[in-house]
Design a protein around this motif. Structure first.
Motif, short mmCIF file in Angstrom:
data_model
loop_
_atom_site.label_atom_id
_atom_site.label_comp_id
_atom_site.label_asym_id
_atom_site.label_seq_id
_atom_site.Cartn_x
_atom_site.Cartn_y
_atom_site.Cartn_z
N PHE A 164 0.83 -1.21 0.00
CA PHE A 164 0.00 0.00 0.00
C PHE A 164 0.87 1.27 0.00
O PHE A 164 0.63 2.21 0.75
N ILE A 165 1.84 1.26 -0.90
CA ILE A 165 2.81 2.36 -0.96
C ILE A 165 2.14 3.70 -1.17
O ILE A 165 2.56 4.72 -0.62
N GLN A 166 1.06 3.74 -1.97
CA GLN A 166 0.41 5.00 -2.28
C GLN A 166 -0.34 5.60 -1.09
O GLN A 166 -0.66 6.79 -1.09
N ILE A 167 -0.60 4.77 -0.08
CA ILE A 167 -1.28 5.24 1.13
C ILE A 167 -0.27 5.47 2.26
O ILE A 167 -0.24 6.54 2.87
N ARG A 168 0.58 4.48 2.49
CA ARG A 168 1.55 4.57 3.58
C ARG A 168 2.56 5.70 3.35
O ARG A 168 3.04 6.32 4.30
N TRP A 201 -12.90 6.38 -7.96
CA TRP A 201 -11.97 6.58 -6.84
C TRP A 201 -11.19 5.29 -6.57
O TRP A 201 -9.99 5.32 -6.34
N VAL A 202 -11.91 4.17 -6.58
CA VAL A 202 -11.26 2.87 -6.30
C VAL A 202 -10.19 2.57 -7.35
O VAL A 202 -9.06 2.17 -7.02
N VAL A 203 -10.54 2.79 -8.62
CA VAL A 203 -9.59 2.53 -9.71
C VAL A 203 -8.36 3.41 -9.59
O VAL A 203 -7.23 2.98 -9.80
N ALA A 204 -8.58 4.68 -9.23
CA ALA A 204 -7.45 5.60 -9.08
C ALA A 204 -6.57 5.18 -7.91
O ALA A 204 -5.34 5.27 -7.98
N ALA A 205 -7.19 4.74 -6.83
CA ALA A 205 -6.44 4.37 -5.63
C ALA A 205 -5.46 3.23 -5.92
O ALA A 205 -4.29 3.28 -5.52
N VAL A 206 -5.92 2.19 -6.63
CA VAL A 206 -5.01 1.09 -6.95
C VAL A 206 -4.12 1.44 -8.14
O VAL A 206 -2.98 0.98 -8.25
N GLY A 207 -4.64 2.29 -9.03
CA GLY A 207 -3.86 2.70 -10.20
C GLY A 207 -2.63 3.51 -9.85
O GLY A 207 -1.65 3.53 -10.61
N MET A 208 -2.64 4.17 -8.72
CA MET A 208 -1.48 4.94 -8.28
C MET A 208 -0.26 4.04 -8.10
O MET A 208 0.87 4.42 -8.40
N ALA A 209 -0.49 2.81 -7.63
CA ALA A 209 0.62 1.86 -7.45
C ALA A 209 1.15 1.40 -8.82
O ALA A 209 2.35 1.22 -9.00
N THR A 210 0.24 1.23 -9.79
CA THR A 210 0.66 0.85 -11.14
C THR A 210 1.47 1.98 -11.78
O THR A 210 2.51 1.74 -12.40
N ALA A 211 0.96 3.21 -11.65
CA ALA A 211 1.65 4.37 -12.23
C ALA A 211 3.04 4.52 -11.63
O ALA A 211 4.01 4.84 -12.34
N TYR A 212 3.15 4.30 -10.32
CA TYR A 212 4.45 4.36 -9.65
C TYR A 212 5.40 3.34 -10.27
O TYR A 212 6.55 3.66 -10.60
N SER A 213 4.92 2.13 -10.45
CA SER A 213 5.78 1.03 -10.92
C SER A 213 6.27 1.24 -12.33
O SER A 213 7.47 1.10 -12.61
N GLU A 214 5.37 1.58 -13.26
CA GLU A 214 5.78 1.72 -14.66
C GLU A 214 6.69 2.93 -14.85
O GLU A 214 7.61 2.90 -15.69
N SER A 215 6.50 3.98 -14.05
CA SER A 215 7.34 5.17 -14.20
C SER A 215 8.71 4.98 -13.57
O SER A 215 9.71 5.51 -14.06
N ALA A 216 8.77 4.23 -12.46
CA ALA A 216 10.07 3.91 -11.87
C ALA A 216 10.90 3.07 -12.84
O ALA A 216 12.11 3.28 -12.99
N LEU A 217 10.25 2.13 -13.52
CA LEU A 217 10.95 1.31 -14.52
C LEU A 217 11.43 2.16 -15.69
O LEU A 217 12.54 1.96 -16.21
#
Length: 466
Positions: free
Chosen positions: A34-38, A96-112
């Motif tokens: 839960f990186i996008q929340i923590r 809202w739900v989609v955005a909440a979990v999508g933040m973790a996806t966006a983090y991952s693809e951009s870090a890569l």
């Protein structure tokens, strides 16, 4: 041909992406704890820190604004209205739900994208999914496929869609002929895109915050003016999402339309935003930092701007049972109910800014794809830019459904390739994230490529060593 395109869209958007994007978002949310929340405050710190002194890249704030330029388009106004019309107020909850979990996806693809970026022949950073697909997975053919799809969809067709929305809004509000809108828009676009990605980033740095703050400011005014009704509207959204309150489409309709609109709007997992994430010089100098920046982009796009549109529509009372109002007209009538006829013009101007910045942001992505394909010389880039301008003019006065449906199918293929890639590279994302926070405990994180022997020969070490 139409039957084939419709079949592909049914497969991609009815099954693969709707469930795939959510599944991948949940997977990264759980695997990254839960990186996008923590670590929510880190999203803002990654943008607000003093930029690194590196002329090869743009600043994190410019990268955020450029990605928002592409993300925040007519879908944030018209698309939200359609979702509410078809799925009822509960659709907003599922966005809202989609955005909440999508933040973790966006983090991952951009870090890569940051990790696998390169320095081009002009000394500028370039990267994106095509690069981590090719280098990280040793699948250059898939990188080529992704890049071609990106150029066609974001560089050309979607810009025609945005131009069409601007022309409709200008004609409806001010009576301006669509063809003249197309020529004016093409001229304005040319001034920006012929300056390349750096100039696009500079324009986005000023225009995007202005348009976002103005729109959110209007939403805040509407909320404060109707503050006593806000708790009831929020309760209605939640109740409708779970079928407690009867609404158009029921629970299934609310979920389906909310999920679709959320995915289309925030683009998390689509493989678009990483193209500009790779161009930035992160601060601190670690790939994970730029991941946080793009996670913030998803938050702003959906949880702020889309929510603002939805709340203003629901507070206006114009969305009544049996009403045929949907899309842009619904959003405009909602604003008319709040501030009078000026609301119609406000939405027209908002659509202009939202759609215009999408055009220049989309072009920035396609220029990165040209670099990967090794056809980024002056002649081919000029040809691409002219192609963008012609699509803007064409899109302003005509609408060909077959072309737009074909673009949806192409983007579906592009997104599917990206989702498979980031799942296969998820172990690297986890290692990057742990490294970042372990270093943060003792100081400022700095990426050391020597600590990743498995990446030897796959990343450009000199970028991180310098």
């Amino acid at each position: 041909m139409n039957a084939v395109i419709d079949f592909l869209n049914t497969i991609f958007w009815g099954y693969v992406l709707i469930y795939g994007l959510i599944a991948v978002g949940i997977y990264f949310t759980l695997r990254l704890r839960f990186i996008q929340i923590r670590h929510f405050p880190e999203l803002f710190r990654s943008v607000m820190r003093v930029p690194e002194n590196d002329t090869s890249g743009i600043t994190p704030f410019q990268a955020l604004c450029t990605s928002l330029a592409s993300r925040v388009g007519t879908g944030n106004l018209a698309g939200v209205a359609v979702a509410l019309y078809l799925g009822g107020p509960g659709a907003l909850f599922w966005m809202w739900v989609v955005a909440a979990v999508g933040m973790a996806t966006a983090y991952s693809e951009s870090a890569l994208a940051q990790l696998y970026k390169i320095t081009d022949h002009n000394g500028q950073y370039r990267g994106g999914p095509a690069f981590y697909i090719s280098k990280g997975l040793n699948a250059p053919w898939a990188g080529v496929l992704f890049s071609i799809c990106l150029v066609v969809v974001f560089g050309l067709v979607f810009n025609a869609v945005q131009a069409n929305s601007i022309a409709d809004a200008m004609q409806g509000a001010f009576g301006v002929d669509k063809l003249w809108v197309g020529f004016a828009l093409a001229a304005l676009t040319a001034v920006v895109i012929f300056g390349g990605i750096r100039q696009i980033a500079q324009v986005a740095e000023y225009v995007v915050p202005f348009m976002a703050i103005a729109y959110l400011g209007m939403a805040l005014y509407v909320v404060l003016a109707n503050i006593t009704e806000v708790p009831g509207v929020l309760a209605l959204i939640v109740k409708s999402a779970f079928g407690i309150e009867q609404a158009a489409g029921g629970v299934a309709g609310a979920m389906l339309n909310g999920v679709k609109r959320g995915l289309f709007s925030n683009e998390a997992g689509m493989g678009s935003a990483p193209n500009i994430a790779a161009v930035a010089t992160p601060s601190p100098h670690h790939p994970a930092s730029q991941g946080f920046v793009q996670a913030l982009g998803v938050f702003i796009d959906t949880l702020l701007i889309c929510t603002a549109t939805g709340i203003m529509i629901l507070l206006s009372g114009v969305m009544t049972p049996g009403s045929e109002l949907t899309g842009t007209p619904l959003t405009q009538e909602a604003m008319v109910a709040h501030i009078g006829e000026a609301g119609r013009y406000f939405i027209a101007v908002a659509i202009f800014f939202f759609a215009f910045t999408s055009i220049i942001g989309n072009y920035a992505y396609s220029e990165n794809a040209m670099v990967f394909l090794k056809i980024d010389n002056r002649g081919t880039l000029s040809a691409l830019r002219v192609g963008v301008l012609l699509m803007v003019i064409w899109g302003a006065y005509t609408s060909v459904a077959v072309v737009f449906n074909a673009a949806d199918a192409t983007m579906g293929l592009m997104a599917s390739v990206n989702l498979v890639a980031i799942m296969l590279l998820s172990g690297t994302v986890v290692k990057l994230t742990r490294d970042y926070f372990e270093q943060q405990k003792i100081g400022v994180p700095r990426f050391d490529p020597d600590a990743y022997p498995e990446l030897k020969g796959k990343i450009e070490h000199s970028i991180w060593k310098n």
